[in-house]
Design a protein around this motif. Sequence first.
Motif, PDB file in Angstrom:
ATOM      1  N   ILE A  50      70.827  -9.012  -7.808  1.00 30.87           N
ATOM      2  CA  ILE A  50      72.243  -8.672  -7.713  1.00 30.87           C
ATOM      3  C   ILE A  50      72.827  -9.410  -6.521  1.00 30.87           C
ATOM      4  CG2 ILE A  50      71.986  -6.423  -8.838  1.00 30.87           C
ATOM      5  CD1 ILE A  50      72.138  -5.122  -6.102  1.00 30.87           C
ATOM      6  N   GLY A  51      74.116  -9.620  -6.556  1.00 30.96           N
ATOM      7  CA  GLY A  51      74.783 -10.395  -5.521  1.00 30.96           C
ATOM      8  C   GLY A  51      75.127  -9.598  -4.272  1.00 30.96           C
ATOM      9  N   VAL A  52      75.664 -10.319  -3.311  1.00 23.53           N
ATOM     10  CA  VAL A  52      76.024  -9.724  -2.024  1.00 23.53           C
ATOM     11  C   VAL A  52      77.189  -8.752  -2.190  1.00 23.53           C
ATOM     12  CG1 VAL A  52      76.903 -10.264   0.274  1.00 23.53           C
ATOM     13  CG2 VAL A  52      75.186 -11.726  -0.760  1.00 23.53           C
ATOM     14  N   ILE A  53      78.179  -9.136  -2.975  1.00 23.45           N
ATOM     15  CA  ILE A  53      79.346  -8.271  -3.163  1.00 23.45           C
ATOM     16  C   ILE A  53      78.934  -6.950  -3.822  1.00 23.45           C
ATOM     17  CG2 ILE A  53      81.591  -8.053  -4.315  1.00 23.45           C
ATOM     18  CD1 ILE A  53      81.552 -10.056  -1.988  1.00 23.45           C
ATOM     19  N   VAL A  54      78.056  -7.021  -4.812  1.00 26.02           N
ATOM     20  CA  VAL A  54      77.578  -5.804  -5.474  1.00 26.02           C
ATOM     21  C   VAL A  54      76.800  -4.942  -4.482  1.00 26.02           C
ATOM     22  CG1 VAL A  54      76.119  -4.901  -7.330  1.00 26.02           C
ATOM     23  CG2 VAL A  54      77.552  -6.895  -7.735  1.00 26.02           C
ATOM     24  N   THR A  55      75.994  -5.580  -3.638  1.00 26.97           N
ATOM     25  CA  THR A  55      75.250  -4.845  -2.615  1.00 26.97           C
ATOM     26  C   THR A  55      76.199  -4.114  -1.674  1.00 26.97           C
ATOM     27  OG1 THR A  55      73.439  -6.440  -2.703  1.00 26.97           O
ATOM     28  CG2 THR A  55      73.580  -5.067  -0.728  1.00 26.97           C
ATOM     29  N   ILE A  56      77.270  -4.777  -1.268  1.00 26.65           N
ATOM     30  CA  ILE A  56      78.255  -4.158  -0.379  1.00 26.65           C
ATOM     31  C   ILE A  56      78.953  -2.996  -1.087  1.00 26.65           C
ATOM     32  CG2 ILE A  56      80.441  -4.533   0.843  1.00 26.65           C
ATOM     33  CD1 ILE A  56      79.419  -7.399   1.398  1.00 26.65           C
ATOM     34  N   LEU A  57      79.331  -3.204  -2.346  1.00 26.74           N
ATOM     35  CA  LEU A  57      79.988  -2.126  -3.090  1.00 26.74           C
ATOM     36  C   LEU A  57      79.068  -0.919  -3.262  1.00 26.74           C
ATOM     37  CD1 LEU A  57      81.893  -4.188  -5.814  1.00 26.74           C
ATOM     38  CD2 LEU A  57      82.837  -3.055  -3.795  1.00 26.74           C
ATOM     39  N   VAL A  58      77.804  -1.166  -3.573  1.00 26.43           N
ATOM     40  CA  VAL A  58      76.828  -0.069  -3.679  1.00 26.43           C
ATOM     41  C   VAL A  58      76.708   0.631  -2.320  1.00 26.43           C
ATOM     42  CG1 VAL A  58      74.382   0.487  -4.009  1.00 26.43           C
ATOM     43  CG2 VAL A  58      75.536  -1.039  -5.600  1.00 26.43           C
ATOM     44  N   GLY A  59      76.683  -0.144  -1.242  1.00 28.79           N
ATOM     45  CA  GLY A  59      76.598   0.440   0.099  1.00 28.79           C
ATOM     46  C   GLY A  59      77.790   1.310   0.433  1.00 28.79           C
ATOM     47  N   ILE A  60      78.989   0.868   0.049  1.00 26.58           N
ATOM     48  CA  ILE A  60      80.198   1.657   0.316  1.00 26.58           C
ATOM     49  C   ILE A  60      80.163   2.967  -0.466  1.00 26.58           C
ATOM     50  CG2 ILE A  60      82.707   1.728  -0.014  1.00 26.58           C
ATOM     51  CD1 ILE A  60      82.699  -1.315   0.608  1.00 26.58           C
ATOM     52  N   VAL A  61      79.818   2.879  -1.745  1.00 32.32           N
ATOM     53  CA  VAL A  61      79.744   4.093  -2.572  1.00 32.32           C
ATOM     54  C   VAL A  61      78.660   5.032  -2.030  1.00 32.32           C
ATOM     55  CG1 VAL A  61      79.167   4.961  -4.877  1.00 32.32           C
ATOM     56  CG2 VAL A  61      80.674   2.989  -4.625  1.00 32.32           C
ATOM     57  N   ALA A  62      77.503   4.467  -1.664  1.00 31.26           N
ATOM     58  CA  ALA A  62      76.410   5.288  -1.122  1.00 31.26           C
ATOM     59  C   ALA A  62      76.820   5.943   0.190  1.00 31.26           C
ATOM     60  CB  ALA A  62      75.160   4.435  -0.927  1.00 31.26           C
ATOM     61  N   ALA A  63      77.558   5.223   1.027  1.00 26.10           N
ATOM     62  CA  ALA A  63      78.011   5.793   2.300  1.00 26.10           C
ATOM     63  C   ALA A  63      78.968   6.959   2.061  1.00 26.10           C
ATOM     64  CB  ALA A  63      78.677   4.718   3.150  1.00 26.10           C
ATOM     65  N   LEU A  64      79.897   6.788   1.124  1.00 34.61           N
ATOM     66  CA  LEU A  64      80.849   7.864   0.840  1.00 34.61           C
ATOM     67  C   LEU A  64      80.159   9.075   0.218  1.00 34.61           C
ATOM     68  CD1 LEU A  64      83.800   5.705  -0.533  1.00 34.61           C
ATOM     69  CD2 LEU A  64      83.664   6.853   1.685  1.00 34.61           C
ATOM     70  N   LEU A  65      79.307   8.824  -0.788  1.00 34.73           N
ATOM     71  CA  LEU A  65      78.574   9.933  -1.412  1.00 34.73           C
ATOM     72  C   LEU A  65      77.621  10.606  -0.432  1.00 34.73           C
ATOM     73  CD1 LEU A  65      77.709   8.521  -4.952  1.00 34.73           C
ATOM     74  CD2 LEU A  65      79.303  10.348  -4.389  1.00 34.73           C
ATOM     75  N   GLY A  66      76.943   9.806   0.383  1.00 38.65           N
ATOM     76  CA  GLY A  66      76.010  10.356   1.365  1.00 38.65           C
ATOM     77  C   GLY A  66      76.699  11.239   2.389  1.00 38.65           C
ATOM     78  N   THR A  67      77.890  10.827   2.799  1.00 34.20           N
ATOM     79  CA  THR A  67      78.654  11.642   3.740  1.00 34.20           C
ATOM     80  C   THR A  67      79.065  12.956   3.092  1.00 34.20           C
ATOM     81  OG1 THR A  67      79.466   9.684   4.888  1.00 34.20           O
ATOM     82  CG2 THR A  67      80.739  11.704   5.158  1.00 34.20           C
ATOM     83  N   ALA A  68      79.489  12.903   1.826  1.00 34.34           N
ATOM     84  CA  ALA A  68      79.877  14.134   1.122  1.00 34.34           C
ATOM     85  C   ALA A  68      78.679  15.071   0.944  1.00 34.34           C
ATOM     86  CB  ALA A  68      80.483  13.783  -0.235  1.00 34.34           C
ATOM     87  N   ILE A  69      77.538  14.523   0.580  1.00 30.29           N
ATOM     88  CA  ILE A  69      76.329  15.342   0.406  1.00 30.29           C
ATOM     89  C   ILE A  69      75.901  15.952   1.739  1.00 30.29           C
ATOM     90  CG2 ILE A  69      73.863  15.254  -0.136  1.00 30.29           C
ATOM     91  CD1 ILE A  69      74.609  13.157  -2.302  1.00 30.29           C
ATOM     92  N   ALA A  70      75.921  15.136   2.795  1.00 27.48           N
ATOM     93  CA  ALA A  70      75.542  15.642   4.121  1.00 27.48           C
ATOM     94  C   ALA A  70      76.493  16.744   4.579  1.00 27.48           C
ATOM     95  CB  ALA A  70      75.509  14.496   5.128  1.00 27.48           C
ATOM     96  N   ALA A  71      77.776  16.576   4.285  1.00 22.68           N
ATOM     97  CA  ALA A  71      78.744  17.618   4.646  1.00 22.68           C
ATOM     98  C   ALA A  71      78.467  18.890   3.853  1.00 22.68           C
ATOM     99  CB  ALA A  71      80.164  17.131   4.402  1.00 22.68           C
TER     100      ALA A  71
END
Length: 88
Positions: free
Chosen positions: A30-51
């Motif tokens: 997978i490309g760099v842009i997809v990696t960044i998008l996955v990272g952004i989604v994971a960061a947002l979901l991870g923050t919600a789960i942690a909260a």
Amino acid sequence: MEISGLISAIIIGIVIGVLGRLVVPGRQHIGVIVTILVGIVAALLGTAIAAGLGVADTDGPDWIEWLIQIALAAVGIAALDRTVGRRH
């Protein structure tokens, strides 16, 4: 969302995406842009789960939140890699 919030989400997404990609063994197709998008989604979901778990705001670094975000990024990258890998 302000521009500073958007920029910080992109930076955090880059870091989380790269760390998640490092956790997944082997070469990913997978490309760099997809990696960044996955990272952004994971960061947002991870923050919600942690909260939701009550571990988002602690004294010092939020290690549990980071681990959740990185794990989500690794799962997302592995899932996308398997999907993209089947097309090749």
